[in-house]
Design a protein around this motif. Sequence first.
Motif, PDB file in Angstrom:
ATOM      1  N   ALA A 261      22.403   6.127 -36.993  1.00  0.00           N
ATOM      2  CA  ALA A 261      22.459   4.771 -36.464  1.00  0.00           C
ATOM      3  C   ALA A 261      23.633   4.632 -35.511  1.00  0.00           C
ATOM      4  O   ALA A 261      24.785   4.812 -35.907  1.00  0.00           O
ATOM      5  N   GLY A 262      23.321   4.318 -34.253  1.00  0.00           N
ATOM      6  CA  GLY A 262      24.369   4.139 -33.258  1.00  0.00           C
ATOM      7  C   GLY A 262      24.364   2.753 -32.649  1.00  0.00           C
ATOM      8  O   GLY A 262      25.050   2.502 -31.668  1.00  0.00           O
ATOM      9  N   LEU A 338      29.715   9.285 -27.995  1.00  0.00           N
ATOM     10  CA  LEU A 338      28.795   9.037 -29.100  1.00  0.00           C
ATOM     11  C   LEU A 338      27.413   9.605 -28.814  1.00  0.00           C
ATOM     12  O   LEU A 338      26.772  10.186 -29.704  1.00  0.00           O
ATOM     13  N   ASP A 339      26.930   9.445 -27.581  1.00  0.00           N
ATOM     14  CA  ASP A 339      25.637  10.026 -27.223  1.00  0.00           C
ATOM     15  C   ASP A 339      25.638  11.530 -27.465  1.00  0.00           C
ATOM     16  O   ASP A 339      24.691  12.094 -28.035  1.00  0.00           O
ATOM     17  N   GLU A 363      20.260   3.452 -26.851  1.00  0.00           N
ATOM     18  CA  GLU A 363      21.002   4.527 -26.198  1.00  0.00           C
ATOM     19  C   GLU A 363      21.059   5.759 -27.086  1.00  0.00           C
ATOM     20  O   GLU A 363      20.913   6.899 -26.629  1.00  0.00           O
ATOM     21  N   THR A 364      21.274   5.545 -28.393  1.00  0.00           N
ATOM     22  CA  THR A 364      21.323   6.663 -29.338  1.00  0.00           C
ATOM     23  C   THR A 364      19.982   7.380 -29.390  1.00  0.00           C
ATOM     24  O   THR A 364      19.922   8.614 -29.367  1.00  0.00           O
ATOM     25  N   VAL A 368      19.185  11.303 -28.462  1.00  0.00           N
ATOM     26  CA  VAL A 368      18.626  12.205 -29.472  1.00  0.00           C
ATOM     27  C   VAL A 368      17.344  12.860 -28.983  1.00  0.00           C
ATOM     28  O   VAL A 368      17.195  14.096 -29.023  1.00  0.00           O
ATOM     29  N   VAL A 369      16.385  12.062 -28.535  1.00  0.00           N
ATOM     30  CA  VAL A 369      15.099  12.654 -28.177  1.00  0.00           C
ATOM     31  C   VAL A 369      15.187  13.465 -26.888  1.00  0.00           C
ATOM     32  O   VAL A 369      14.436  14.437 -26.701  1.00  0.00           O
ATOM     33  N   SER A 370      16.104  13.104 -25.999  1.00  0.00           N
ATOM     34  CA  SER A 370      16.300  13.923 -24.802  1.00  0.00           C
ATOM     35  C   SER A 370      16.797  15.311 -25.188  1.00  0.00           C
ATOM     36  O   SER A 370      16.350  16.324 -24.636  1.00  0.00           O
TER      37      SER A 370
END
Length: 423
Positions: A261-262, A338-339, A363-364, A368-370
């Motif tokens: 969780a971001g 954080l990313d 954004e998180t 993550v999926v990128s």
Amino acid sequence: MLLGVIADDFTGASDIANTLAKGLTGGDGLRTVQYLGIPKVEADPAVEAGVIALKSRSIAAALAVEQSLAALRWLLDQGCRQVVFKYCSTFDSTPAGNIGPVAEALAEALGVRGVIACPAFPGAGRTVYQGHLFVKDRLLDESGLENHPLNPMTDADIRRWLRLQTQTEVGHVDMATVQRGPVAIEAALRENGAKGRTLVIVDAITDGDLTAIGRAAAGHPLVTGGSSIAIGLAANFIESGLAGGTGANAAGLDGPEAILAGSCSGATRQQVEIHRRDHPTLAIDVAGVVAGTVRATDVASFLLTNGGRAPLAYSSGTPEEVEALQVRFGRERVAASLDALFAETACMLVAAGIRRLVVAGGETSGAVVSALDLGALAIGAEIDPGVPVLLSGGERPVALALKSGNFGAPDFFAKALERLAGR
């Protein structure tokens, strides 16, 4: 492919993919796939709706336009008859933001004016009335949701706010016109277009209003708005005989689990607080992340060690805490650090065998999926309004839930893990 979507973040892409797959009744949607970025190959011929998830909400407007036009070209090459530009239902965008520039660039490329712009999502309490955006019974700029850490939106008059970003005047279709139905809406859109207005804010306070707007949009090459703008679009293709109305069909996937969780939204902070009562939880020291003393290996180790117990790692803070960190280190540095942490952690988790992954925050989720590079994602059952199960393919499939910060019931995290497993 009949309908294409360009979404400016990854959770928003999941949100509108869920809407298109679900349709009006839950079983009359389109065969929908979510793509993580612009695909490099042609779409499967069976796909009726393709949703391209970009991470363009918080980047420079010129780059967002470039990426969105590239996505448009790919969708048109797949045969799309209609394109939707999807942005946040809280219109997260500063005066120098991307919603206006991207929408106008898409409209110019398609040669259209009088384009619908409607961020309403009544199911989540977002409505548009007299051109103003409400969150439940409050104007957006009095709701608490105006304080996005990257894209604060501080004026509920979205005609005025959007005009700061556009080259042409912004039109308006009021509630009285919407309530007269699709024919009246379509006539008002044509009138606005004839007056040179590229984008037109359309009032909507119920799903019925959005259904009427969707009917009016039949045959329009471009529509823009929040995910609920798509409520009536699938039915247009089904009723014309172009689509079969099969909807979501991806099954769940059981296996080891983790939650990241971001988001700093009030909803996510409440969800974290509830989850931590009964599950192992790690609060990430953001200052340590920026300084390099807190690493992805630390976060991944905690989550893997607590496997089977729905472990959660989070960096959610109050607006005051976030502001203090941004003043201390700089907004861009905090966000980038954080990313990178969440992206690296997610890759470690999946490599170690995690098969159910819940991610909170736009954004998180994008980071993550990128990083995971999972390719096309099939759309499964809805977990909570706006959040479906997503399932990747390949030899090591992963079931995902990508939650916008403000979405989800208080018990979302535990519920999401159950839904991801098909329970």
